[in-house]
Motif scaffolding. Structure first.
Motif, PDB file in Angstrom:
ATOM      1  N   ASN A  78       0.947  -1.015  -0.004  1.00 18.28           N
ATOM      2  CA  ASN A  78      -0.235   0.138  -0.031  1.00 18.28           C
ATOM      3  C   ASN A  78       0.761   1.514  -0.323  1.00 18.28           C
ATOM      4  OD1 ASN A  78      -2.260   1.458  -0.231  1.00 18.28           O
ATOM      5  ND2 ASN A  78      -2.145   1.369   2.294  1.00 18.28           N
ATOM      6  N   GLY A  79       0.641   2.223  -0.601  1.00 15.86           N
ATOM      7  CA  GLY A  79       1.695   3.422  -1.485  1.00 15.86           C
ATOM      8  C   GLY A  79       3.111   2.712  -1.752  1.00 15.86           C
ATOM      9  N   CYS A  80       2.921   2.008  -2.300  1.00 13.04           N
ATOM     10  CA  CYS A  80       4.211   1.516  -3.063  1.00 13.04           C
ATOM     11  C   CYS A  80       4.222   1.424  -4.304  1.00 13.04           C
ATOM     12  CB  CYS A  80       4.782   0.494  -2.042  1.00 13.04           C
ATOM     13  SG  CYS A  80       5.124   0.067  -0.504  1.00 13.04           S
ATOM     14  N   CYS A  81       5.355   1.554  -5.444  1.00 15.28           N
ATOM     15  CA  CYS A  81       5.542   0.708  -5.991  1.00 15.28           C
ATOM     16  C   CYS A  81       6.756  -0.421  -6.151  1.00 15.28           C
ATOM     17  CB  CYS A  81       6.176   2.328  -6.594  1.00 15.28           C
ATOM     18  SG  CYS A  81       7.295   2.939  -7.281  1.00 15.28           S
ATOM     19  N   VAL A  82       6.444  -0.664  -7.345  1.00 16.36           N
ATOM     20  CA  VAL A  82       6.779  -2.619  -7.979  1.00 16.36           C
ATOM     21  C   VAL A  82       7.567  -1.906  -8.822  1.00 16.36           C
ATOM     22  CG1 VAL A  82       6.471  -4.921  -8.747  1.00 16.36           C
ATOM     23  CG2 VAL A  82       5.149  -3.546  -6.761  1.00 16.36           C
ATOM     24  N   LEU A  83       8.921  -2.169  -9.053  1.00 16.69           N
ATOM     25  CA  LEU A  83       9.758  -2.322 -10.316  1.00 16.69           C
ATOM     26  C   LEU A  83      10.261  -3.686 -10.633  1.00 16.69           C
ATOM     27  CD1 LEU A  83       9.988   0.891  -8.134  1.00 16.69           C
ATOM     28  CD2 LEU A  83      11.612   1.051 -10.490  1.00 16.69           C
ATOM     29  N   PRO A  84      10.756  -3.771 -11.938  1.00 18.94           N
ATOM     30  CA  PRO A  84      11.879  -4.914 -12.272  1.00 18.94           C
ATOM     31  C   PRO A  84      12.871  -4.446 -11.590  1.00 18.94           C
ATOM     32  CG  PRO A  84      11.360  -4.064 -14.227  1.00 18.94           C
ATOM     33  CD  PRO A  84      10.749  -2.999 -12.791  1.00 18.94           C
ATOM     34  N   GLY A  85      14.081  -5.965 -11.152  1.00 21.09           N
ATOM     35  CA  GLY A  85      14.825  -5.803 -10.615  1.00 21.09           C
ATOM     36  C   GLY A  85      16.401  -5.262 -11.365  1.00 21.09           C
ATOM     37  N   LEU A  86      17.259  -4.891 -11.447  1.00 22.93           N
ATOM     38  CA  LEU A  86      18.038  -3.979 -11.533  1.00 22.93           C
ATOM     39  C   LEU A  86      18.984  -4.721 -12.064  1.00 22.93           C
ATOM     40  CD1 LEU A  86      17.945  -0.382  -9.889  1.00 22.93           C
ATOM     41  CD2 LEU A  86      16.669  -1.577 -10.979  1.00 22.93           C
ATOM     42  N   ILE A  87      18.973  -4.485 -13.923  1.00 19.97           N
ATOM     43  CA  ILE A  87      20.585  -5.566 -14.144  1.00 19.97           C
ATOM     44  C   ILE A  87      21.883  -4.363 -14.424  1.00 19.97           C
ATOM     45  CG2 ILE A  87      21.133  -6.988 -15.706  1.00 19.97           C
ATOM     46  CD1 ILE A  87      17.829  -6.775 -16.319  1.00 19.97           C
ATOM     47  N   ASP A  88      23.049  -5.316 -13.667  1.00 18.42           N
ATOM     48  CA  ASP A  88      23.919  -4.537 -13.907  1.00 18.42           C
ATOM     49  C   ASP A  88      24.682  -5.104 -15.182  1.00 18.42           C
ATOM     50  OD1 ASP A  88      26.296  -2.837 -13.930  1.00 18.42           O
ATOM     51  OD2 ASP A  88      26.497  -3.262 -11.373  1.00 18.42           O
ATOM     52  N   GLY A  89      24.939  -4.124 -16.189  1.00 18.30           N
ATOM     53  CA  GLY A  89      25.763  -4.702 -17.233  1.00 18.30           C
ATOM     54  C   GLY A  89      27.159  -4.691 -17.325  1.00 18.30           C
ATOM     55  N   HIS A  90      28.318  -4.365 -16.368  1.00 19.57           N
ATOM     56  CA  HIS A  90      29.062  -4.313 -16.367  1.00 19.57           C
ATOM     57  C   HIS A  90      29.832  -4.071 -15.242  1.00 19.57           C
ATOM     58  CE1 HIS A  90      33.319  -3.265 -19.331  1.00 19.57           C
ATOM     59  NE2 HIS A  90      33.197  -3.262 -18.102  1.00 19.57           N
ATOM     60  N   LEU A 395      11.733  -5.185  -7.353  1.00 23.04           N
ATOM     61  CA  LEU A 395      12.164  -3.876  -6.461  1.00 23.04           C
ATOM     62  C   LEU A 395      10.309  -3.478  -5.753  1.00 23.04           C
ATOM     63  CD1 LEU A 395      15.068  -2.141  -7.368  1.00 23.04           C
ATOM     64  CD2 LEU A 395      15.063  -4.267  -6.614  1.00 23.04           C
ATOM     65  N   ILE A 396      10.211  -3.489  -4.784  1.00 23.40           N
ATOM     66  CA  ILE A 396       9.336  -2.376  -3.833  1.00 23.40           C
ATOM     67  C   ILE A 396       9.878  -1.220  -3.228  1.00 23.40           C
ATOM     68  CG2 ILE A 396       7.498  -2.668  -2.342  1.00 23.40           C
ATOM     69  CD1 ILE A 396       7.411  -5.935  -2.626  1.00 23.40           C
ATOM     70  N   LEU A 397       9.456   0.155  -3.325  1.00 18.87           N
ATOM     71  CA  LEU A 397       9.844   0.302  -2.865  1.00 18.87           C
ATOM     72  C   LEU A 397       8.898   1.543  -2.033  1.00 18.87           C
ATOM     73  CD1 LEU A 397      11.332   3.033  -6.298  1.00 18.87           C
ATOM     74  CD2 LEU A 397      12.406   1.209  -4.809  1.00 18.87           C
ATOM     75  N   SER A 398       9.010   2.323  -1.360  1.00 20.89           N
ATOM     76  CA  SER A 398       8.508   3.371   0.051  1.00 20.89           C
ATOM     77  C   SER A 398       7.955   4.402  -0.850  1.00 20.89           C
ATOM     78  CB  SER A 398       8.852   2.953   1.452  1.00 20.89           C
ATOM     79  OG  SER A 398      10.911   3.798   0.994  1.00 20.89           O
ATOM     80  N   THR A 399       7.819   4.628  -1.805  1.00 18.84           N
ATOM     81  CA  THR A 399       7.437   5.711  -2.214  1.00 18.84           C
ATOM     82  C   THR A 399       6.529   5.626  -3.105  1.00 18.84           C
ATOM     83  OG1 THR A 399       8.719   5.529  -4.555  1.00 18.84           O
ATOM     84  CG2 THR A 399       9.606   7.182  -2.114  1.00 18.84           C
ATOM     85  N   ALA A 400       4.945   6.619  -3.558  1.00 20.11           N
ATOM     86  CA  ALA A 400       4.056   6.527  -4.569  1.00 20.11           C
ATOM     87  C   ALA A 400       4.693   6.162  -6.357  1.00 20.11           C
ATOM     88  CB  ALA A 400       2.900   7.752  -3.886  1.00 20.11           C
ATOM     89  N   ARG A 401       5.150   6.647  -6.170  1.00 21.17           N
ATOM     90  CA  ARG A 401       6.335   6.639  -7.904  1.00 21.17           C
ATOM     91  C   ARG A 401       7.737   6.678  -7.914  1.00 21.17           C
ATOM     92  NH1 ARG A 401       3.053   9.105 -11.412  1.00 21.17           N
ATOM     93  NH2 ARG A 401       4.534   9.107 -12.952  1.00 21.17           N
ATOM     94  N   TRP A 402       7.937   5.472  -9.073  1.00 14.01           N
ATOM     95  CA  TRP A 402       9.220   4.771  -9.184  1.00 14.01           C
ATOM     96  C   TRP A 402      10.406   6.015  -9.481  1.00 14.01           C
ATOM     97  CZ3 TRP A 402      12.421   5.907 -13.252  1.00 14.01           C
ATOM     98  CH2 TRP A 402      11.548   6.542 -14.568  1.00 14.01           C
ATOM     99  N   GLU A 403      10.202   7.612  -9.255  1.00 13.92           N
ATOM    100  CA  GLU A 403      11.163   7.658  -9.965  1.00 13.92           C
ATOM    101  C   GLU A 403      12.029   8.626  -8.814  1.00 13.92           C
ATOM    102  OE1 GLU A 403       7.167   9.454 -12.674  1.00 13.92           O
ATOM    103  OE2 GLU A 403       8.390   8.990 -11.140  1.00 13.92           O
ATOM    104  N   HIS A 404      11.620   8.141  -7.719  1.00 13.54           N
ATOM    105  CA  HIS A 404      12.358   8.915  -6.317  1.00 13.54           C
ATOM    106  C   HIS A 404      13.560   7.652  -6.240  1.00 13.54           C
ATOM    107  CE1 HIS A 404       9.907  11.187  -3.501  1.00 13.54           C
ATOM    108  NE2 HIS A 404       8.726  10.573  -4.861  1.00 13.54           N
ATOM    109  N   LEU A 405      13.584   6.644  -6.853  1.00 10.66           N
ATOM    110  CA  LEU A 405      14.595   5.265  -7.381  1.00 10.66           C
ATOM    111  C   LEU A 405      16.064   5.977  -7.983  1.00 10.66           C
ATOM    112  CD1 LEU A 405      16.255   3.102  -6.428  1.00 10.66           C
ATOM    113  CD2 LEU A 405      15.151   1.468  -8.451  1.00 10.66           C
TER     114      LEU A 405
END
Length: 429
Positions: A78-90, A395-405
């Motif tokens: 609740n109040g969070c946003c969900v993103l794909p796991g990040l991928i470090d390419g190098h 990833l689950i962020l404790s923010t309503a929008r993903w841009e905070h990451l």
């Protein structure tokens, strides 16, 4: 019926892709797929016992569809946003012995090659790695992978390259293979025996050694299931391996079944973009000095450009021409370049630098750190977006929008609430 994980009540599910796209180019890098909660309806995800995503949608619809299912774990987002796991390419994560002393030299004006030619840089780390036991290397590697995981990274490309002789390169690859089996992060393993010319050798001698001894020895171990290798890398650079030597080594790796993914056009223009097009390389990293014709060649071949903002930042180099690459249709990915020279394990910080210094939008940076990094590693079928059938890496962020990451400079740890790998919670705040 039973499933592994149910995430419910989220404000946003940032899918990145929703139609099976395996890479995004040009204007498509700005148009990410986002499922928004609306009118009090939350959004959520279901992950199966096998660790793959079973469903993405509105909670009321998922509740109805899965009313008879039991879940091992339910996360109230609740109040969070969900993103794909990040991928470090190098990354270069297998080493001991820091290079803090070289940072002062760089601040005083010494260039990367100045330090390299004085026996520092890669050569300093090679000496340390040759003397280290496998357990020492493994312990430091696990600490770093765990730190990357806490920063939201669930897939890492990881190189050898601090051995330069057959014994030590195999030692590094063995350490990476052990971590691949024992650590929750997924590893794409790269053989990088052509990372530098060993002391006392010429580039020609080093090339012959790699072609005649190192690659055959590693191929034999792979055939016996003692090693797993995904990619072949070469540092194609003035004073290291030239284009012809790099071509020979890369083609030998391709013959072994490894993807071509190499360092190019970093400190000097080496026509590596053109070489990538010729070889139909999967990816090239750095590209600070790439030419216009090199960009065109990579666009034509479909080669992904892996940009490393930390490198240009710490070495005070000009940044790679990300805007030109994207505008001309090149697929752009991001990597941390974690190594003793660029000590950064945080992909959120890398995305921030990409926006500020490379003039990428936040959407482009997210694409570059997810689906496009997956494409660079040949893994876009499995990871890089939140779609049915892909791994449950979230990833689950404790923010309503993903841009905070991306926005929260060096404070991303304050907003990462959960990191989930294959449907399992591997980090929680």
């Amino acid at each position: 019926m039973a499933a592994l994980l149910r995430v419910r009540g989220a404000s946003q599910i940032v899918q990145v892709c929703a139609n099976g796209e395996k890479v995004l180019r040009g204007a498509a890098m700005k148009e990410i797929a986002v499922l928004e909660g609306e009118g009090g309806r939350g959004v959520g995800v279901v992950v199966s016992k096998a660790g793959s995503i079973t469903a993405v949608g509105y909670d009321d619809e998922l509740d109805s569809q899965y009313s008879n299912w039991s879940f091992n774990k339910v996360i109230d987002a609740n109040g969070c946003c969900v993103l794909p796991g990040l991928i470090d390419g190098h990354t270069h994560p297998v080493w001991v012995g820091d290079r803090v002393h070289e940072f002062a030299l760089k601040l005083a004006g010494a260039t990367y090659m100045d330090i390299h030619q004085q026996g520092g840089g890669i050569h300093y780390t090679v000496n340390c790695v040759r003397q280290a036991s496998p357990d020492q290397l493994y312990a430091s590697l696990i600490d770093r992978l765990s730190a990357m995981l806490r920063c939201g990274t669930t897939v890492v490309e990881a190189k050898s390259g601090y051995g330069l002789d057959t014994t030590t390169e195999i030692k590094m690859l063995q350490v990476l293979n052990r971590a691949r089996q024992e650590h929750p992060i997924s590893l794409s393993i790269t053989y990088c025996g052509a990372h530098a010319v060993p002391k006392g050798s010429s580039a020609e001698e080093a090339t012959d050694h790699i072609l005649q001894e190192q690659i055959p020895a590693i191929v034999e171990q792979c055939a016996q299931d003692q090693l797993h290798v995904d990619n072949i890398d070469v540092f194609c650079e003035k004073g290291v391996f030239d284009r012809n030597q790099s071509r020979e080594i890369l083609l030998a790796g391709k013959k072994a079944g490894w993807k071509i993914n190499f360092h190019g056009d970093e400190l000097h223009p080496m026509q590596c973009g053109e070489l990538a097009g010729e070889l139909e390389a999967d990816a090239v990293s750095h590209l600070e000095e790439v030419s216009d014709s090199g960009i065109s060649a990579m666009v034509q071949s479909g080669t992904v450009g892996i940009l490393l903002p930390t490198t240009a930042y710490i070495l005070r180099l000009k940044s790679p021409p990300a805007r030109k690459m994207i505008d001309q249709g090149m697929a752009v990915a991001l990597g941390s370049d974690f190594n003793p020279n660029a000590y950064c394990m945080s992909m959120p910080l890398v995305m921030h630098l990409a926006c500020v210094n490379l003039h990428m939008t936040m959407e482009e940076a997210l694409v570059a750190a997810t689906i496009n990094s997956a494409a660079a590693l040949g893994m876009a079928e499995d990871v890089g977006s939140i779609e049915v059938g892909k791994r449950g890496d979230l990833l689950i962020l404790s923010t309503a929008r993903w841009e905070h990451l991306v926005y929260q400079l060096a404070c991303h740890d304050q907003c990462i609430k959960y990191v989930i790998k294959d449907g399992n919670i591997v980090y929680s705040k």
